[in-house]
Design a protein around this motif. Structure first.
Motif, PDB file in Angstrom:
ATOM      1  N   VAL A  50     -39.078  -0.655  -0.231  1.00  0.00           N
ATOM      2  CA  VAL A  50     -38.848  -0.688   1.214  1.00  0.00           C
ATOM      3  C   VAL A  50     -39.377  -2.003   1.792  1.00  0.00           C
ATOM      4  O   VAL A  50     -38.739  -2.623   2.647  1.00  0.00           O
ATOM      5  CB  VAL A  50     -39.486   0.536   1.911  1.00  0.00           C
ATOM      6  CG1 VAL A  50     -39.451   0.399   3.419  1.00  0.00           C
ATOM      7  CG2 VAL A  50     -38.772   1.812   1.472  1.00  0.00           C
ATOM      8  N   ARG A  51     -40.528  -2.469   1.293  1.00  0.00           N
ATOM      9  CA  ARG A  51     -41.060  -3.756   1.758  1.00  0.00           C
ATOM     10  C   ARG A  51     -40.117  -4.901   1.406  1.00  0.00           C
ATOM     11  O   ARG A  51     -39.907  -5.815   2.197  1.00  0.00           O
ATOM     12  CB  ARG A  51     -42.452  -4.015   1.165  1.00  0.00           C
ATOM     13  CG  ARG A  51     -43.543  -3.350   1.954  1.00  0.00           C
ATOM     14  CD  ARG A  51     -44.926  -3.824   1.499  1.00  0.00           C
ATOM     15  NE  ARG A  51     -45.788  -2.670   1.481  1.00  0.00           N
ATOM     16  CZ  ARG A  51     -46.175  -1.992   0.397  1.00  0.00           C
ATOM     17  NH1 ARG A  51     -45.809  -2.371  -0.794  1.00  0.00           N
ATOM     18  NH2 ARG A  51     -46.947  -0.949   0.499  1.00  0.00           N
ATOM     19  N   GLU A  52     -39.538  -4.859   0.191  1.00  0.00           N
ATOM     20  CA  GLU A  52     -38.567  -5.883  -0.207  1.00  0.00           C
ATOM     21  C   GLU A  52     -37.376  -5.900   0.756  1.00  0.00           C
ATOM     22  O   GLU A  52     -36.910  -6.966   1.166  1.00  0.00           O
ATOM     23  CB  GLU A  52     -38.028  -5.603  -1.609  1.00  0.00           C
ATOM     24  CG  GLU A  52     -38.939  -5.951  -2.746  1.00  0.00           C
ATOM     25  CD  GLU A  52     -38.261  -5.653  -4.084  1.00  0.00           C
ATOM     26  OE1 GLU A  52     -37.105  -6.090  -4.281  1.00  0.00           O
ATOM     27  OE2 GLU A  52     -38.882  -4.976  -4.914  1.00  0.00           O
ATOM     28  N   ILE A  53     -36.881  -4.717   1.079  1.00  0.00           N
ATOM     29  CA  ILE A  53     -35.744  -4.602   1.993  1.00  0.00           C
ATOM     30  C   ILE A  53     -36.127  -5.144   3.375  1.00  0.00           C
ATOM     31  O   ILE A  53     -35.372  -5.897   3.986  1.00  0.00           O
ATOM     32  CB  ILE A  53     -35.259  -3.140   2.078  1.00  0.00           C
ATOM     33  CG1 ILE A  53     -34.708  -2.697   0.719  1.00  0.00           C
ATOM     34  CG2 ILE A  53     -34.212  -2.968   3.170  1.00  0.00           C
ATOM     35  CD1 ILE A  53     -34.514  -1.195   0.581  1.00  0.00           C
ATOM     36  N   ALA A  54     -37.314  -4.788   3.863  1.00  0.00           N
ATOM     37  CA  ALA A  54     -37.774  -5.245   5.179  1.00  0.00           C
ATOM     38  C   ALA A  54     -37.898  -6.766   5.210  1.00  0.00           C
ATOM     39  O   ALA A  54     -37.492  -7.411   6.191  1.00  0.00           O
ATOM     40  CB  ALA A  54     -39.108  -4.585   5.536  1.00  0.00           C
ATOM     41  N   HIS A  87     -35.807  -9.428   7.656  1.00  0.00           N
ATOM     42  CA  HIS A  87     -36.419 -10.440   8.515  1.00  0.00           C
ATOM     43  C   HIS A  87     -35.875 -11.830   8.186  1.00  0.00           C
ATOM     44  O   HIS A  87     -35.560 -12.597   9.097  1.00  0.00           O
ATOM     45  CB  HIS A  87     -37.942 -10.399   8.410  1.00  0.00           C
ATOM     46  CG  HIS A  87     -38.528  -9.128   8.938  1.00  0.00           C
ATOM     47  ND1 HIS A  87     -38.431  -8.739  10.252  1.00  0.00           N
ATOM     48  CD2 HIS A  87     -39.192  -8.126   8.316  1.00  0.00           C
ATOM     49  CE1 HIS A  87     -39.019  -7.563  10.426  1.00  0.00           C
ATOM     50  NE2 HIS A  87     -39.481  -7.168   9.254  1.00  0.00           N
ATOM     51  N   ARG A  88     -35.751 -12.147   6.882  1.00  0.00           N
ATOM     52  CA  ARG A  88     -35.224 -13.454   6.471  1.00  0.00           C
ATOM     53  C   ARG A  88     -33.799 -13.666   6.981  1.00  0.00           C
ATOM     54  O   ARG A  88     -33.434 -14.738   7.428  1.00  0.00           O
ATOM     55  CB  ARG A  88     -35.199 -13.571   4.938  1.00  0.00           C
ATOM     56  CG  ARG A  88     -36.488 -13.975   4.301  1.00  0.00           C
ATOM     57  CD  ARG A  88     -36.291 -14.375   2.845  1.00  0.00           C
ATOM     58  NE  ARG A  88     -35.479 -13.474   2.050  1.00  0.00           N
ATOM     59  CZ  ARG A  88     -35.926 -12.407   1.388  1.00  0.00           C
ATOM     60  NH1 ARG A  88     -37.209 -12.099   1.435  1.00  0.00           N
ATOM     61  NH2 ARG A  88     -35.106 -11.659   0.685  1.00  0.00           N
ATOM     62  N   ASN A 113     -32.319 -11.984   9.416  1.00  0.00           N
ATOM     63  CA  ASN A 113     -32.137 -11.526  10.795  1.00  0.00           C
ATOM     64  C   ASN A 113     -31.033 -10.455  10.835  1.00  0.00           C
ATOM     65  O   ASN A 113     -30.091 -10.530  11.631  1.00  0.00           O
ATOM     66  CB  ASN A 113     -31.824 -12.699  11.726  1.00  0.00           C
ATOM     67  CG  ASN A 113     -32.007 -12.331  13.177  1.00  0.00           C
ATOM     68  OD1 ASN A 113     -32.778 -11.428  13.510  1.00  0.00           O
ATOM     69  ND2 ASN A 113     -31.297 -13.018  14.052  1.00  0.00           N
ATOM     70  N   ALA A 114     -31.160  -9.480   9.946  1.00  0.00           N
ATOM     71  CA  ALA A 114     -30.141  -8.439   9.767  1.00  0.00           C
ATOM     72  C   ALA A 114     -29.983  -7.584  11.009  1.00  0.00           C
ATOM     73  O   ALA A 114     -30.955  -7.277  11.696  1.00  0.00           O
ATOM     74  CB  ALA A 114     -30.504  -7.550   8.573  1.00  0.00           C
ATOM     75  N   GLY A 115     -28.752  -7.195  11.271  1.00  0.00           N
ATOM     76  CA  GLY A 115     -28.460  -6.322  12.401  1.00  0.00           C
ATOM     77  C   GLY A 115     -28.659  -4.863  12.068  1.00  0.00           C
ATOM     78  O   GLY A 115     -28.843  -4.042  12.961  1.00  0.00           O
ATOM     79  N   ALA A 116     -28.614  -4.524  10.771  1.00  0.00           N
ATOM     80  CA  ALA A 116     -28.772  -3.129  10.342  1.00  0.00           C
ATOM     81  C   ALA A 116     -28.916  -3.083   8.827  1.00  0.00           C
ATOM     82  O   ALA A 116     -28.577  -4.042   8.134  1.00  0.00           O
ATOM     83  CB  ALA A 116     -27.575  -2.291  10.763  1.00  0.00           C
ATOM     84  N   ALA A 146     -36.251   2.312  10.043  1.00  0.00           N
ATOM     85  CA  ALA A 146     -35.922   1.387  11.130  1.00  0.00           C
ATOM     86  C   ALA A 146     -37.182   0.695  11.647  1.00  0.00           C
ATOM     87  O   ALA A 146     -37.167  -0.510  11.929  1.00  0.00           O
ATOM     88  CB  ALA A 146     -35.206   2.125  12.256  1.00  0.00           C
ATOM     89  N   THR A 147     -38.265   1.437  11.767  1.00  0.00           N
ATOM     90  CA  THR A 147     -39.528   0.854  12.211  1.00  0.00           C
ATOM     91  C   THR A 147     -40.019  -0.189  11.209  1.00  0.00           C
ATOM     92  O   THR A 147     -40.422  -1.287  11.590  1.00  0.00           O
ATOM     93  CB  THR A 147     -40.595   1.956  12.389  1.00  0.00           C
ATOM     94  OG1 THR A 147     -40.144   2.858  13.395  1.00  0.00           O
ATOM     95  CG2 THR A 147     -41.938   1.369  12.774  1.00  0.00           C
ATOM     96  N   ILE A 148     -39.953   0.132   9.926  1.00  0.00           N
ATOM     97  CA  ILE A 148     -40.430  -0.784   8.891  1.00  0.00           C
ATOM     98  C   ILE A 148     -39.529  -2.006   8.782  1.00  0.00           C
ATOM     99  O   ILE A 148     -40.009  -3.135   8.663  1.00  0.00           O
ATOM    100  CB  ILE A 148     -40.520  -0.059   7.526  1.00  0.00           C
ATOM    101  CG1 ILE A 148     -41.579   1.047   7.582  1.00  0.00           C
ATOM    102  CG2 ILE A 148     -40.837  -1.045   6.403  1.00  0.00           C
ATOM    103  CD1 ILE A 148     -41.518   2.036   6.429  1.00  0.00           C
ATOM    104  N   CYS A 149     -38.218  -1.809   8.835  1.00  0.00           N
ATOM    105  CA  CYS A 149     -37.263  -2.912   8.643  1.00  0.00           C
ATOM    106  C   CYS A 149     -37.024  -3.724   9.908  1.00  0.00           C
ATOM    107  O   CYS A 149     -36.548  -4.850   9.846  1.00  0.00           O
ATOM    108  CB  CYS A 149     -35.931  -2.367   8.122  1.00  0.00           C
ATOM    109  SG  CYS A 149     -36.049  -1.694   6.459  1.00  0.00           S
ATOM    110  N   GLY A 150     -37.333  -3.143  11.061  1.00  0.00           N
ATOM    111  CA  GLY A 150     -37.161  -3.861  12.313  1.00  0.00           C
ATOM    112  C   GLY A 150     -35.719  -3.939  12.787  1.00  0.00           C
ATOM    113  O   GLY A 150     -35.368  -4.821  13.574  1.00  0.00           O
ATOM    114  N   CYS A 151     -34.889  -3.020  12.308  1.00  0.00           N
ATOM    115  CA  CYS A 151     -33.492  -2.965  12.740  1.00  0.00           C
ATOM    116  C   CYS A 151     -32.966  -1.551  12.495  1.00  0.00           C
ATOM    117  O   CYS A 151     -33.599  -0.774  11.789  1.00  0.00           O
ATOM    118  CB  CYS A 151     -32.637  -3.997  11.995  1.00  0.00           C
ATOM    119  SG  CYS A 151     -32.567  -3.765  10.214  1.00  0.00           S
TER     120      CYS A 151
END
Length: 127
Positions: A71-75, A79-80, A82-85, A101-106
């Motif tokens: 999950v951290r890798e995906i997050a 961020h790198r 700037n994914a929309g989803a 969504a909270t962890i990934c920021g999208c």
């Protein structure tokens, strides 16, 4: 895009390709793909703890589906880029979707969400 698959499931590349095609059909672009395989290692928590084939089809985490490392890798990728989803090949519970969504920021969606969009709690129209 991400997916968790049992080691017994050999069609995971086909499933991921189908999800990618659906994302593209809906106007999205797959920037990166992550696959986590649930293997057949033995129970590591003790002699009487089930592991391996017994838990192979279960999620690594009821909260995030995948292991926290994945999950951290995906997050980080989100961020790198700037994914929309993020779209998962798996079905997700509301709780998993919110935590991811909270962890990934999208926003996070399961493959089933792409085919039958999430209904709003205020939507009174029939499904």
């Amino acid at each position: 895009m991400a997916g968790l698959f049992s080691a017994q499931r050999t069609d995971h590349p086909v499933v991921m390709a189908e999800v990618a095609a659906e994302v593209t059909r809906l106007g999205g672009r797959v920037v990166e793909s992550f696959v986590q395989r649930r293997g057949v290692s033995g129970g590591k928590k003790g002699k009487n703890t089930p592991g391996g084939a017994v838990t192979m089809s279960e999620p690594y985490s009821s909260r995030t589906l995948m292991s926290m490392g994945k999950v951290r890798e995906i997050a980080e990728a989100c961020h790198r880029a700037n994914a929309g989803a993020v779209v998962f090949a798996n079905e997700l519970t509301g709780r998993q979707r919110a935590a991811l969504a909270t962890i990934c920021g999208c926003p996070v969606f399961g493959h089933d969400d792409l085919v039958s969009p999430i209904r709003s709690a205020h939507d009174d129209s029939p499904p």
